[in-house]
Design a protein around this motif. Sequence first.
Motif, PDB file in Angstrom:
ATOM      1  N   ASN A  48     -31.307  85.852   8.851  1.00 41.93           N
ATOM      2  CA  ASN A  48     -30.774  84.814   9.654  1.00 41.93           C
ATOM      3  C   ASN A  48     -30.060  85.406  10.795  1.00 41.93           C
ATOM      4  O   ASN A  48     -30.093  84.721  11.857  1.00 41.93           O
ATOM      5  CB  ASN A  48     -29.811  84.434   8.656  1.00 41.93           C
ATOM      6  N   ALA A  49     -29.317  86.569  10.872  1.00 39.15           N
ATOM      7  CA  ALA A  49     -28.864  87.176  12.000  1.00 39.15           C
ATOM      8  C   ALA A  49     -29.713  87.430  13.038  1.00 39.15           C
ATOM      9  O   ALA A  49     -29.439  87.197  14.170  1.00 39.15           O
ATOM     10  CB  ALA A  49     -28.059  88.499  11.602  1.00 39.15           C
ATOM     11  N   GLU A  50     -30.939  87.984  12.750  1.00 38.84           N
ATOM     12  CA  GLU A  50     -31.859  88.393  13.699  1.00 38.84           C
ATOM     13  C   GLU A  50     -32.627  86.907  14.317  1.00 38.84           C
ATOM     14  O   GLU A  50     -32.872  87.024  15.695  1.00 38.84           O
ATOM     15  CB  GLU A  50     -32.878  89.354  12.944  1.00 38.84           C
ATOM     16  N   LEU A  51     -32.568  85.966  13.544  1.00 38.33           N
ATOM     17  CA  LEU A  51     -33.157  84.750  14.078  1.00 38.33           C
ATOM     18  C   LEU A  51     -32.182  84.054  15.038  1.00 38.33           C
ATOM     19  O   LEU A  51     -32.593  83.768  16.119  1.00 38.33           O
ATOM     20  CB  LEU A  51     -33.476  83.864  12.951  1.00 38.33           C
ATOM     21  N   ALA A  52     -31.054  84.401  14.665  1.00 39.25           N
ATOM     22  CA  ALA A  52     -29.875  83.538  15.380  1.00 39.25           C
ATOM     23  C   ALA A  52     -29.740  84.641  16.749  1.00 39.25           C
ATOM     24  O   ALA A  52     -29.556  83.852  17.767  1.00 39.25           O
ATOM     25  CB  ALA A  52     -28.485  83.612  14.725  1.00 39.25           C
ATOM     26  N   LYS A  53     -29.928  85.891  16.778  1.00 40.33           N
ATOM     27  CA  LYS A  53     -29.858  86.631  17.816  1.00 40.33           C
ATOM     28  C   LYS A  53     -31.154  86.188  18.691  1.00 40.33           C
ATOM     29  O   LYS A  53     -31.341  86.537  20.037  1.00 40.33           O
ATOM     30  CB  LYS A  53     -30.011  87.974  17.468  1.00 40.33           C
ATOM     31  N   ALA A  56     -31.792  81.363  22.043  1.00 34.10           N
ATOM     32  CA  ALA A  56     -30.812  81.042  23.171  1.00 34.10           C
ATOM     33  C   ALA A  56     -29.344  80.899  22.449  1.00 34.10           C
ATOM     34  O   ALA A  56     -29.396  79.984  21.421  1.00 34.10           O
ATOM     35  CB  ALA A  56     -31.059  80.028  24.232  1.00 34.10           C
ATOM     36  N   GLU A  57     -28.506  81.462  23.105  1.00 33.50           N
ATOM     37  CA  GLU A  57     -27.145  81.174  22.338  1.00 33.50           C
ATOM     38  C   GLU A  57     -26.450  80.003  22.965  1.00 33.50           C
ATOM     39  O   GLU A  57     -26.533  79.569  24.265  1.00 33.50           O
ATOM     40  CB  GLU A  57     -26.000  82.386  22.973  1.00 33.50           C
ATOM     41  N   VAL A  58     -25.939  79.342  21.935  1.00 33.68           N
ATOM     42  CA  VAL A  58     -25.533  77.804  22.586  1.00 33.68           C
ATOM     43  C   VAL A  58     -23.916  77.956  21.983  1.00 33.68           C
ATOM     44  O   VAL A  58     -23.819  78.430  20.849  1.00 33.68           O
ATOM     45  CB  VAL A  58     -26.102  76.819  21.695  1.00 33.68           C
ATOM     46  N   ALA A  59     -23.112  77.343  22.841  1.00 36.94           N
ATOM     47  CA  ALA A  59     -21.688  77.377  22.699  1.00 36.94           C
ATOM     48  C   ALA A  59     -21.332  76.318  21.442  1.00 36.94           C
ATOM     49  O   ALA A  59     -21.955  75.364  21.331  1.00 36.94           O
ATOM     50  CB  ALA A  59     -20.879  77.067  23.788  1.00 36.94           C
ATOM     51  N   PRO A  60     -20.636  76.824  20.506  1.00 31.62           N
ATOM     52  CA  PRO A  60     -20.505  75.644  19.236  1.00 31.62           C
ATOM     53  C   PRO A  60     -19.620  74.428  19.746  1.00 31.62           C
ATOM     54  O   PRO A  60     -18.819  74.770  20.630  1.00 31.62           O
ATOM     55  CB  PRO A  60     -19.763  76.603  18.370  1.00 31.62           C
ATOM     56  N   GLN A  61     -19.859  73.412  18.991  1.00 33.13           N
ATOM     57  CA  GLN A  61     -19.189  72.412  19.675  1.00 33.13           C
ATOM     58  C   GLN A  61     -17.711  72.245  18.811  1.00 33.13           C
ATOM     59  O   GLN A  61     -17.606  72.584  17.628  1.00 33.13           O
ATOM     60  CB  GLN A  61     -20.099  71.301  18.825  1.00 33.13           C
ATOM     61  N   PRO A  62     -16.672  72.047  19.684  1.00 35.67           N
ATOM     62  CA  PRO A  62     -15.451  72.143  19.255  1.00 35.67           C
ATOM     63  C   PRO A  62     -15.312  70.773  18.127  1.00 35.67           C
ATOM     64  O   PRO A  62     -15.817  69.803  18.166  1.00 35.67           O
ATOM     65  CB  PRO A  62     -14.597  71.807  20.226  1.00 35.67           C
TER      66      PRO A  62
END
Length: 105
Positions: A48-53, A56-62
Amino acid sequence: MIATTLFRLYIIHFTTFNKAYGTIGAVLLLLTWMYYSMVVVLAGGELNAELAKGTAEVAPQPKTEYDKQLAAAQSERAAEDRHEEKKNEQKEVRSASKREKLAKD
């Protein structure tokens, strides 16, 4: 779930326990199952960590009002920083052109 099922099938079909093992055998089986399960959980977390890395990084929604205010403040600060950078660049360009003009005179 799949790992637990496979371990159960292995225990049922490929091992034989007699009365001599008793409780010690049950404890060993429990510890082996826990170890096997944790290996599967850790491998899943690593995947899961490798797939997330890799994405593209997306800012989390507040989610809370505080998070929204914090995100707005950070965005405003970033815009101010960009504006200041542009001002400094313009000053540098003006000073460079003044230096060139003075050097020609």
